[in-house]
Design an enzyme around this catalytic site. Sequence first.
Site, PDB file in Angstrom:
ATOM      1  N   GLU A 210      48.236  22.203  28.808  1.00 40.75           N
ATOM      2  CA  GLU A 210      48.180  21.781  30.208  1.00 40.75           C
ATOM      3  C   GLU A 210      46.742  21.719  30.701  1.00 40.75           C
ATOM      4  O   GLU A 210      46.234  22.686  31.295  1.00 40.75           O
ATOM      5  CB  GLU A 210      48.992  22.734  31.102  1.00 40.75           C
ATOM      6  CG  GLU A 210      50.481  22.611  30.899  1.00 40.75           C
ATOM      7  CD  GLU A 210      51.293  23.341  31.966  1.00 40.75           C
ATOM      8  OE1 GLU A 210      50.705  24.092  32.782  1.00 40.75           O
ATOM      9  OE2 GLU A 210      52.526  23.162  31.973  1.00 40.75           O
TER      10      GLU A 210
ATOM     11  N   GLU B 201      57.370  20.818  27.489  1.00 37.44           N
ATOM     12  CA  GLU B 201      57.705  22.074  28.181  1.00 37.44           C
ATOM     13  C   GLU B 201      58.287  21.750  29.549  1.00 37.44           C
ATOM     14  O   GLU B 201      57.794  20.869  30.249  1.00 37.44           O
ATOM     15  CB  GLU B 201      56.426  22.922  28.358  1.00 37.44           C
ATOM     16  CG  GLU B 201      56.660  24.230  29.092  1.00 37.44           C
ATOM     17  CD  GLU B 201      55.359  24.977  29.403  1.00 37.44           C
ATOM     18  OE1 GLU B 201      54.518  25.139  28.494  1.00 37.44           O
ATOM     19  OE2 GLU B 201      55.184  25.376  30.568  1.00 37.44           O
TER      20      GLU B 201
HETATM   21  C1  IDC Z   1      53.725  31.607  31.991  1.00 31.97           C
HETATM   22  C2  IDC Z   1      54.645  32.658  31.472  1.00 31.97           C
HETATM   23  C3  IDC Z   1      54.246  33.997  32.036  1.00 31.97           C
HETATM   24  C4  IDC Z   1      52.775  34.227  31.739  1.00 31.97           C
HETATM   25  C5  IDC Z   1      51.932  33.075  32.267  1.00 31.97           C
HETATM   26  C6  IDC Z   1      50.473  33.188  31.928  1.00 31.97           C
HETATM   27  O1  IDC Z   1      55.970  32.323  31.789  1.00 31.97           O
HETATM   28  O2  IDC Z   1      55.029  35.030  31.478  1.00 31.97           O
HETATM   29  O3  IDC Z   1      52.371  35.415  32.371  1.00 31.97           O
HETATM   30  O4  IDC Z   1      52.397  31.878  31.698  1.00 31.97           O
HETATM   31  O5  IDC Z   1      50.249  33.112  30.582  1.00 31.97           O
HETATM   32  C7  IDC Z   1      53.169  26.604  32.476  1.00 31.97           C
HETATM   33  C8  IDC Z   1      52.471  27.074  31.254  1.00 31.97           C
HETATM   34  C9  IDC Z   1      53.087  28.350  30.746  1.00 31.97           C
HETATM   35  C10 IDC Z   1      53.532  29.231  31.884  1.00 31.97           C
HETATM   36  C11 IDC Z   1      54.656  28.536  32.636  1.00 31.97           C
HETATM   37  C12 IDC Z   1      55.281  29.340  33.761  1.00 31.97           C
HETATM   38  O6  IDC Z   1      52.406  26.111  30.234  1.00 31.97           O
HETATM   39  O7  IDC Z   1      52.122  29.012  29.941  1.00 31.97           O
HETATM   40  O8  IDC Z   1      54.047  30.431  31.328  1.00 31.97           O
HETATM   41  N1  IDC Z   1      54.122  27.280  33.136  1.00 31.97           N
HETATM   42  O9  IDC Z   1      54.333  29.666  34.721  1.00 31.97           O
HETATM   43  N2  IDC Z   1      52.958  25.482  33.106  1.00 31.97           N
HETATM   44  C13 IDC Z   1      53.736  25.441  34.199  1.00 31.97           C
HETATM   45  C14 IDC Z   1      54.489  26.588  34.233  1.00 31.97           C
END
Ligand code: IDC
Length: 456
Positions: A282, A374
């Site tokens: 991302e 994702e």
């Molecule tokens: C989130 C995880 C969370 C973690 C955070 C930081 O769910 O447990 O603490 O990342 O690492 C994304 C990202 C993905 C995120 C997810 C939800 O690709 O890494 O995971 N998210 O926030 N993009 C949009 C949402």
Amino acid sequence: MKRFLALLATCATVLGLTALVTPQAAVAATGCRVDYTVTNTWQGGFQAAVKITNLGDPVAGWKLGFAMPDAGQRLAQGWSATWSQSGSAVTATAPDWNPALATGAAAELGFTGSFAGANPAPSVFTLNGVACMGSDGPPPVGDDGTPVGINGRLHVCGVNLCNQYDRPVRLRGMSTHGIQWFSQCYNAASMDALADDWKADLLRIAMYVQEDGYETDPAGFTDRVNGLVDMAEDRGMYALIDFHTLTPGDPNYNLDRAKTFFASVAARNADKANVIYEIANEPNGVSWSAIKSYAEQVIPVIRAADPDAVVIVGTRGWSSLGVSDGSGESEIVNNPVAATNIMYTFHFYAASHKDNYRAAVSRAAAQLPLFVTEFGTVSATGGGAMDRASTTTWLDLLDQLKISYANWTYSDAPESSAAFQPETCDGTDYSSSGVLTESGALLKDRISTPDHFPTG
Ligand code: IDC
């Protein structure tokens, strides 16, 4: 028109714009089978029956081409098409009264001819200029009924992902959580469940680069990714290798790491049919041109080792095609990555991203090959209430557009986006209602329906 499109494609290649596809080219999946039978022979003459089966998208008109293998073979009279011969080349054009051929439909025609010496059957047939591989093409890659067994190595065709039969397919599966945190969730039992109970086509392997990920132990994380690629392969699932950049958002911050990592995994996995590379999870706070520049440096590293694999490029604004940054897909359409066999990433979280994002995906899907590597059923934080209505609308849209997807996450993280209840990954059950969250249950329902992958 055909020639015009071919010309366009050539110009696009010269300009390095092959990722920019025309909507017309996008939808035309091709495929055909020709059965040629000599039904009668007499002194110096013969009669042949020709059956053309369209295994691709419907065609409004058709032209069959083949070459007479022997110089003495001449067409005399044909029927059920307009026949002609020039040199050894024979063509049969659809009759005005019945020009179309639907998917799966067959046209039966025939001709009489003369021959001088031998009368061998033609071996290569084309339908509208594309070789018919249906009956004498390469045998399928070990079709054992699994997604990889049926589809083999994938490639990008127009805006779709296509299988070894050059037919569009769409993969449905799950993403790991960060493998630095949730390795307990990725074991033989959980992978069996994903393949057999969830009937997933795809495992996305989220290898964070920061946050205690790859940068802390490049060799160790590379090994863990390869181990998961093998576990997916053993079960006939595709493996999406996700270089999970998130913070910082500029993928160029990790450019050297990306080159090192992808050189290694691409060399190690080049012979596998199940690997797809996702080079930047991302990108955020960064322009499309900076992302494009990153992609144009990482893709050649992958290609050098693994020339045929599909590569997926992250997009601006947390892979929102730019929408979350107030931009949109046109910046990509107007300035695509100069590489072939690539797709672009789109991510959404159903409780946060709704109609304006869906509108962007609907528009973009006609022009760009998209892959939802994702998405969440919840808010963009990964938590909050599941939004069932928005998730269903999204997944129906992806079904309709034949866009592949992976859900965040196949893990027991204590957050509503996780498929399993907290602390259930230490058991052996990865499928029953006792361990699934609301999101996990919804996803398992959606993913486990039959794929109906097209073959032929
Ligand atoms: C989130 C995880 C969370 C973690 C955070 C930081 O769910 O447990 O603490 O990342 O690492 C994304 C990202 C993905 C995120 C997810 C939800 O690709 O890494 O995971 N998210 O926030 N993009 C949009 C949402």
